[in-house]
Scaffold this motif. Sequence first.
Motif, PDB file in Angstrom:
ATOM      1  N   UNK A   1      50.799  56.989  36.280  1.00  0.00           N
ATOM      2  CA  UNK A   1      49.430  56.553  36.538  1.00  0.00           C
ATOM      3  C   UNK A   1      49.244  55.068  36.210  1.00  0.00           C
ATOM      4  N   UNK A   2      49.824  54.611  35.124  1.00  0.00           N
ATOM      5  CA  UNK A   2      49.732  53.193  34.762  1.00  0.00           C
ATOM      6  C   UNK A   2      50.458  52.336  35.787  1.00  0.00           C
ATOM      7  N   UNK A   3      51.619  52.789  36.262  1.00  0.00           N
ATOM      8  CA  UNK A   3      52.345  52.033  37.291  1.00  0.00           C
ATOM      9  C   UNK A   3      51.518  51.931  38.567  1.00  0.00           C
ATOM     10  N   UNK A   4      50.847  53.004  38.957  1.00  0.00           N
ATOM     11  CA  UNK A   4      49.977  52.978  40.126  1.00  0.00           C
ATOM     12  C   UNK A   4      48.848  51.970  39.942  1.00  0.00           C
TER      13      UNK A   4
ATOM     14  N   UNK B   1      50.172  48.313  39.980  1.00  0.00           N
ATOM     15  CA  UNK B   1      50.513  47.941  41.357  1.00  0.00           C
ATOM     16  C   UNK B   1      49.255  47.638  42.167  1.00  0.00           C
ATOM     17  N   UNK B   2      48.241  48.481  42.047  1.00  0.00           N
ATOM     18  CA  UNK B   2      47.005  48.261  42.793  1.00  0.00           C
ATOM     19  C   UNK B   2      46.313  46.988  42.325  1.00  0.00           C
ATOM     20  N   UNK B   3      46.292  46.759  41.037  1.00  0.00           N
ATOM     21  CA  UNK B   3      45.630  45.572  40.484  1.00  0.00           C
ATOM     22  C   UNK B   3      46.331  44.298  40.952  1.00  0.00           C
ATOM     23  N   UNK B   4      47.652  44.292  40.907  1.00  0.00           N
ATOM     24  CA  UNK B   4      48.401  43.111  41.308  1.00  0.00           C
ATOM     25  C   UNK B   4      48.311  42.858  42.818  1.00  0.00           C
TER      26      UNK B   4
END
Length: 108
Positions: free
Chosen positions: A93-96, A99-102
């Motif tokens: 969930x943190x990786x998702x 990725x979305x934020x970046x």
Amino acid sequence: MQILIFLLKIISIPLIIMIGESHIDEKIKSIVLLLLAFLYNNFLGFATWFSTFLLSVSSSLLSIIFIGFLLLIYLIAINIYVKRKIDINIILYIMLNVTAFLTGIFLN
């Protein structure tokens, strides 16, 4: 098409809350909440980029702290809500979210 996606990003917060509180199938709820969380974090990335642009014009320390605090509160609160509503590995969930934020920051 870009306008439609931008509008969906803006209304993702109320949609997250409505879907999170609904009584639909857990699998469908999880997929929809993950998609909306991705759009929400992408929008926050764009808002961060835009805030950085605005702060380059007005470089007051108080405004930098205020905008940073608001973005951080929005980022944490909604993501904690979504994480509590779905059953997913926290690392995934943190990786998702990262990725979305970046992508929101760099691909605006």
